[in-house]
Design a protein around this motif. Structure first.
Motif, PDB file in Angstrom:
ATOM      1  N   LYS A 191      -3.880 -11.102  -0.822  1.00 57.36           N
ATOM      2  CA  LYS A 191      -5.238 -11.702  -0.450  1.00 57.36           C
ATOM      3  C   LYS A 191      -4.953 -13.082  -0.125  1.00 57.36           C
ATOM      4  CE  LYS A 191      -9.700 -12.272  -1.418  1.00 57.36           C
ATOM      5  NZ  LYS A 191     -10.003 -13.233  -0.116  1.00 57.36           N
ATOM      6  N   GLN A 192      -3.930 -13.702  -0.687  1.00 61.94           N
ATOM      7  CA  GLN A 192      -3.685 -15.183  -0.391  1.00 61.94           C
ATOM      8  C   GLN A 192      -3.308 -15.303   1.364  1.00 61.94           C
ATOM      9  OE1 GLN A 192      -1.255 -16.757  -3.292  1.00 61.94           O
ATOM     10  NE2 GLN A 192      -1.617 -18.872  -2.512  1.00 61.94           N
ATOM     11  N   THR A 193      -2.379 -14.443   1.383  1.00 64.67           N
ATOM     12  CA  THR A 193      -1.611 -14.428   2.824  1.00 64.67           C
ATOM     13  C   THR A 193      -2.751 -14.116   3.899  1.00 64.67           C
ATOM     14  OG1 THR A 193       0.340 -13.762   1.732  1.00 64.67           O
ATOM     15  CG2 THR A 193       0.278 -14.028   4.203  1.00 64.67           C
ATOM     16  N   LEU A 194      -3.389 -13.088   3.443  1.00 61.83           N
ATOM     17  CA  LEU A 194      -4.680 -12.583   4.349  1.00 61.83           C
ATOM     18  C   LEU A 194      -5.658 -13.526   4.636  1.00 61.83           C
ATOM     19  CD1 LEU A 194      -5.716 -10.318   5.839  1.00 61.83           C
ATOM     20  CD2 LEU A 194      -7.028  -9.577   3.854  1.00 61.83           C
ATOM     21  N   SER A 213      -0.991   4.160   1.817  1.00 61.01           N
ATOM     22  CA  SER A 213      -0.658   5.467   1.993  1.00 61.01           C
ATOM     23  C   SER A 213      -2.076   6.145   1.333  1.00 61.01           C
ATOM     24  CB  SER A 213       0.508   6.012   1.324  1.00 61.01           C
ATOM     25  OG  SER A 213       0.429   5.854   0.092  1.00 61.01           O
ATOM     26  N   ARG A 214      -2.799   5.508   0.935  1.00 64.40           N
ATOM     27  CA  ARG A 214      -3.932   6.073   0.020  1.00 64.40           C
ATOM     28  C   ARG A 214      -5.271   5.435   0.582  1.00 64.40           C
ATOM     29  NH1 ARG A 214      -0.399   5.596  -4.536  1.00 64.40           N
ATOM     30  NH2 ARG A 214      -1.941   4.013  -5.338  1.00 64.40           N
ATOM     31  N   PRO A 215      -6.259   6.104   0.535  1.00 61.45           N
ATOM     32  CA  PRO A 215      -7.720   5.524   0.610  1.00 61.45           C
ATOM     33  C   PRO A 215      -8.198   4.683  -0.072  1.00 61.45           C
ATOM     34  CG  PRO A 215      -7.821   8.142   0.480  1.00 61.45           C
ATOM     35  CD  PRO A 215      -6.358   7.854   0.186  1.00 61.45           C
ATOM     36  N   GLU A 216      -7.825   4.427  -1.365  1.00 59.43           N
ATOM     37  CA  GLU A 216      -8.188   3.278  -2.165  1.00 59.43           C
ATOM     38  C   GLU A 216      -7.613   1.987  -1.761  1.00 59.43           C
ATOM     39  OE1 GLU A 216      -7.385   6.564  -3.034  1.00 59.43           O
ATOM     40  OE2 GLU A 216      -5.861   5.828  -4.784  1.00 59.43           O
ATOM     41  N   GLN A 217      -6.320   2.226  -1.012  1.00 61.00           N
ATOM     42  CA  GLN A 217      -5.380   1.062  -0.728  1.00 61.00           C
ATOM     43  C   GLN A 217      -6.060   0.460   0.626  1.00 61.00           C
ATOM     44  OE1 GLN A 217      -1.670   3.082  -0.418  1.00 61.00           O
ATOM     45  NE2 GLN A 217      -0.944   1.571  -2.394  1.00 61.00           N
ATOM     46  N   VAL A 218      -6.354   1.559   1.608  1.00 61.59           N
ATOM     47  CA  VAL A 218      -7.314   1.068   2.647  1.00 61.59           C
ATOM     48  C   VAL A 218      -8.602   0.418   2.495  1.00 61.59           C
ATOM     49  CG1 VAL A 218      -8.398   2.027   4.841  1.00 61.59           C
ATOM     50  CG2 VAL A 218      -6.360   3.127   4.143  1.00 61.59           C
ATOM     51  N   GLN A 219      -9.124   1.038   1.473  1.00 62.37           N
ATOM     52  CA  GLN A 219     -10.561   0.271   1.162  1.00 62.37           C
ATOM     53  C   GLN A 219     -10.462  -1.233   0.489  1.00 62.37           C
ATOM     54  OE1 GLN A 219     -12.858   3.055  -1.368  1.00 62.37           O
ATOM     55  NE2 GLN A 219     -14.168   1.311  -2.012  1.00 62.37           N
ATOM     56  N   SER A 220      -9.328  -1.308  -0.289  1.00 60.22           N
ATOM     57  CA  SER A 220      -9.094  -2.718  -0.996  1.00 60.22           C
ATOM     58  C   SER A 220      -8.602  -3.692   0.170  1.00 60.22           C
ATOM     59  CB  SER A 220      -8.120  -2.604  -2.145  1.00 60.22           C
ATOM     60  OG  SER A 220      -7.046  -3.246  -1.805  1.00 60.22           O
ATOM     61  N   MET A 224     -10.993  -7.009   1.051  1.00 62.58           N
ATOM     62  CA  MET A 224     -10.377  -8.225   1.166  1.00 62.58           C
ATOM     63  C   MET A 224     -10.588  -8.869   2.481  1.00 62.58           C
ATOM     64  SD  MET A 224      -6.628  -8.066  -0.473  1.00 62.58           S
ATOM     65  CE  MET A 224      -6.289  -6.741  -1.739  1.00 62.58           C
ATOM     66  N   GLY A 225     -11.352  -8.168   3.304  1.00 62.23           N
ATOM     67  CA  GLY A 225     -11.538  -8.984   4.714  1.00 62.23           C
ATOM     68  C   GLY A 225     -10.867  -8.715   5.810  1.00 62.23           C
TER      69      GLY A 225
END
Ligand code: IGP
Length: 270
Positions: A191-194, A213-220, A224-225
């Motif tokens: 998040k910080q680097t982003l 590799s997962r929908p939740e990871q894409v979503q998070s 985060m922007g």
């Protein structure tokens, strides 16, 4: 289609981009053309990143290394890569991912001209340091191919703004140090680097890759922007295991659903 146009359309729909990577020539040149076209036609992929295989892919983990081996054994080479891109019905922007040796062997100017002629919208050279990329960036600019820079959590703020001052297409933020490949969880410090990358990016879209590799990871990541999430190894692994095209498309559909965090929230509240 240009990257800028694609990201603008998605933004107006409050949607992030799903960027999918496959290795060209895996499991064979003909089959990879069919796979690439099916991914585009499925409507779940916003940008297609195509790996032009190089025998020593140092930034790649075991899954993509194996794909590169399969491709080279099946007779894949740079000419065939351009042939495949030329034949594709390019309804989404195509980005090439390769290593400098491939570009150098082909001839830097010739490679970038071929990108422009065959309709490659953007170019990522995994092992070319920013400081060495001046000539390639200038040629890309004159041929109107977006040169895509990679930044990492180790990139200092000073270096980040220098790199991003000259960015086009999108910025590739590597989520964690190391090689490509699915990971259990995405590092929280991303998040910080982003935030820093977005701050320095002058409005150029930022996409995050490595380990997703997962929908939740894409979503998070989108939550985060980030403007896009990049998924490679998880798709390549399925190709390597001989999954059906239907299964791969279902998998992408799940990932794509993660690019609309607002929609997902509304659905889960019901
Ligand atoms: O495989 P992953 O962890 O999903 O990461 C995306 C990645 O595969 C793709 O963008 C990529 C393939 N090879 C690379 C080399 C360097 C940087 C990026 C890449």
């Amino acid at each position: 289609m240009r990257l800028k146009e694609k990201f603008e359309t998605l933004k107006s729909r409050h949607e992030g981009a799903l960027i999918s990577y496959i290795t060209l020539g895996d499991p064979s040149p003909e089959e990879s053309l069919m796979i690439a076209q099916s991914l585009i036609d499925s409507g779940n992929v916003d940008v297609l990143e195509l790996g032009v295989p190089f025998s020593d892919p140092i930034a790649d983990g075991p899954v993509i290394q194996a794909a590169v081996d399969r491709a080279l054994k099946a007779g894949m080479n740079t000419d065939k890569a351009f042939e495949i891109v030329e034949r594709l019905d390019k309804k989404v922007p195509i980005v090439y991912l390769t290593y400098y040796n491939i570009v150098l062997q082909y001839g830097v100017g010739r490679f970038i001209k071929e990108c422009a002629r065959t309709g490659v919208a953007g170019l990522i050279i995994a092992d070319l340091p920013y400081e060495e990329s001046g000539d390639v960036r200038a040629l890309c600019k004159s041929e109107v191919v977006d040169y895509i820079n990679i930044v990492t959590p180790n990139t200092s703020p000073e270096r980040m703004s220098m790199i991003l001052d000259n960015a086009s297409g999108f910025v590739y933020l590597v989520s964690t140090m190391g090689v490509t490949g699915a990971r259990e969880s995405i590092s929280k410090s991303i998040k910080q680097t982003l935030d820093l990358t977005i701050k320095c990016s002058n409005g150029i879209p930022v996409a995050v890759g490595f380990g997703i590799s997962r929908p939740e990871q894409v979503q998070s990541i989108i939550g985060m922007g980030a403007d896009g999430a990049i998924v490679g190894s998880a798709i390549v692994d399925r190709i390597g295991k001989g999954s059906t095209m239907g299964d791969i498309i279902d998998f992408l559909k799940g990932l794509k659903s993660g690019t609309s965090p607002l929609k997902a929230m509304t659905v889960s509240k019901k």
